[in-house]
Write an enzyme that holds these catalytic residues in place. Structure first.
Site, short mmCIF file in Angstrom:
data_model
loop_
_atom_site.label_atom_id
_atom_site.label_comp_id
_atom_site.label_asym_id
_atom_site.label_seq_id
_atom_site.Cartn_x
_atom_site.Cartn_y
_atom_site.Cartn_z
N GLU A 39 0.83 -1.21 0.00
CA GLU A 39 0.00 0.00 0.00
C GLU A 39 0.87 1.26 0.00
O GLU A 39 0.55 2.24 -0.67
CB GLU A 39 -0.95 0.01 1.21
CG GLU A 39 -2.04 -1.06 1.14
CD GLU A 39 -2.97 -0.90 -0.07
OE1 GLU A 39 -3.03 0.19 -0.65
OE2 GLU A 39 -3.62 -1.90 -0.43
N TYR A 120 -6.75 5.91 4.73
CA TYR A 120 -6.79 4.93 3.65
C TYR A 120 -5.96 3.68 4.00
O TYR A 120 -6.45 2.55 3.93
CB TYR A 120 -6.29 5.53 2.32
CG TYR A 120 -6.08 4.46 1.30
CD1 TYR A 120 -7.15 3.96 0.58
CD2 TYR A 120 -4.82 3.88 1.12
CE1 TYR A 120 -6.98 2.92 -0.31
CE2 TYR A 120 -4.65 2.84 0.24
CZ TYR A 120 -5.73 2.36 -0.48
OH TYR A 120 -5.54 1.31 -1.33
N ASP A 138 -9.66 5.89 -1.98
CA ASP A 138 -8.60 6.70 -2.59
C ASP A 138 -9.20 7.27 -3.88
O ASP A 138 -10.42 7.16 -4.08
CB ASP A 138 -7.34 5.86 -2.85
CG ASP A 138 -7.58 4.77 -3.88
OD1 ASP A 138 -8.75 4.56 -4.28
OD2 ASP A 138 -6.60 4.13 -4.30
#
Ligand code: SF4
Length: 344
Positions: A39, A120, A138
């Site tokens: 991520e 996020y 996102d």
């Protein structure tokens, strides 16, 4: 009783993901550290680029402890070329924090306590690694939800994000497996509900999509007004000593700090002072874009004036060793240009 709309959307996306997901390296074990690193790398960076770095980075730093023990320089060197180096520093700070607390937490509120982990990333780790019902939004997810739910606020506005987070929460609450659903939402954005031309003909949630029903898939989400791109010209100097080493400077400003840069002329995005040189000879030019600035770099071979102060962070660097030292990609481009010009 008919199944409620959120449940039908969530189920369709989960089923679609089970059939169409790409085999990506962080999908093998779903170990929290592997998910976290993926991520961090995927923010602002294209998947194909990340795939060239991910396995090597994890081989070098297989656990948060391995990253926490490494120096900032080692971490930046392993990240070199991926850009947005703040992410690498924050990942290291985060690794230090989880080592201190005894492991990566599973809940969003705990994850948010870790430096570098925002809403996020907390949602992604909680849902993908730990199967918690945590939403993620996102730009990709905001785009799908703007179409699916016909949200009129333009991209990048807080109002769009607020609505998107609220819809994402409703949908993840309605799903069976948050790991499959959240990844499915992202994957749908990457493969089907693409930014410019959504492939509605292949989309499993077509019958539930508000933009499709009203024929507005080409209009939503509304675009955001872009800041104008600025043009900039920067001179770079290639100064070598008798052993062929190159003069470089470690930046101490806000942008690309702690990385090695070539000395520059009067204009620069960096905080360091320009270098005074003599006997400049133009080797070539190349273009490079940093956020909203389009830069034309001119690379000069140059010499130092007889009395140059040995401060301001200058060092003589052996170019062959540069791979193990943190440097931004425009420096690699400049050195490649020099390499291409060298007579055989
Ligand atoms: S129907 Fe089209 S616009 Fe709607 S979610 Fe699917 S791909 Fe996106």
């Amino acid at each position: 009783l008919p199944i409620a709309r959120p449940r039908r959307i969530a189920q369709s996306i989960e089923r679609w993901f089970a059939r169409h997901q790409r085999p990506l390296p962080w999908r093998d074990t779903y170990a929290p550290w592997r998910v976290w690193v993926s991520e961090a790398m995927l923010q602002q960076t294209r998947m194909e680029v990340v795939l060239g770095y991910y396995a090597r980075f994890l081989a070098r730093f297989p656990t948060p402890a391995a990253l926490a023990e490494a120096s900032e320089e080692e971490v930046l060197a392993a990240w070199s070329g991926l850009g947005y180096y703040r992410r690498a520093r924050m990942l290291r700070d985060g690794a230090i924090a989880v080592v201190a607390r005894g492991g990566i937490p599973s809940r969003v509120d705990e994850l948010l306590q870790i430096p570098g982990i925002g809403r996020y990333t907390a949602g992604a780790i909680a849902s993908i690694a730990f199967r918690q019902k945590a939403p993620i939004v996102d730009g990709n997810v905001a785009r799908i939800l703007a179409r699916l739910e016909s949200i009129e606020h333009p991209l990048g506005t807080p109002a769009l994000l607020r609505e998107a987070w609220s819809h994402a929460q409703t949908l993840v609450d309605a799903c069976s497996d948050p790991r499959a659903f959240n990844q499915g939402l992202m994957e749908l954005g990457a493969l089907v509900c693409k930014p410019r031309s959504p492939r509605c003909g292949e989309c499993l949630v077509r019958a539930l999509c508000a933009a499709h029903a009203s024929g507005r898939t080409g209009e939503l989400p509304r675009p955001k007004a872009k800041p104008a791109t600025r043009e900039l010209a920067i001179a770079l100097y290639l100064v070598r000593d008798r052993d062929g080493r190159v003069l470089m400077r470690r930046e101490r400003g806000k942008l690309m700090t702690a990385m090695l840069h070539l000395p520059h002329g009067d204009d620069s995005l960096l905080a360091g002072a320009p270098l005074e040189v003599r006997r400049k000879r133009l080797l070539g030019t190349f273009r490079h874009t940093v956020t909203n600035r389009r830069i034309e770099f001119s690379l000069f071979e140059a010499e130092l004036p007889p009395a140059v102060r040995d401060d301001d962070g200058y060092e003589w660097i052996d170019v062959a060793k540069l791979q193990t030292l943190p440097h931004p990609s425009y420096v690699a481009k400049a050195l490649k240009l020099r390499e291409a010009l060298r007579p055989a």
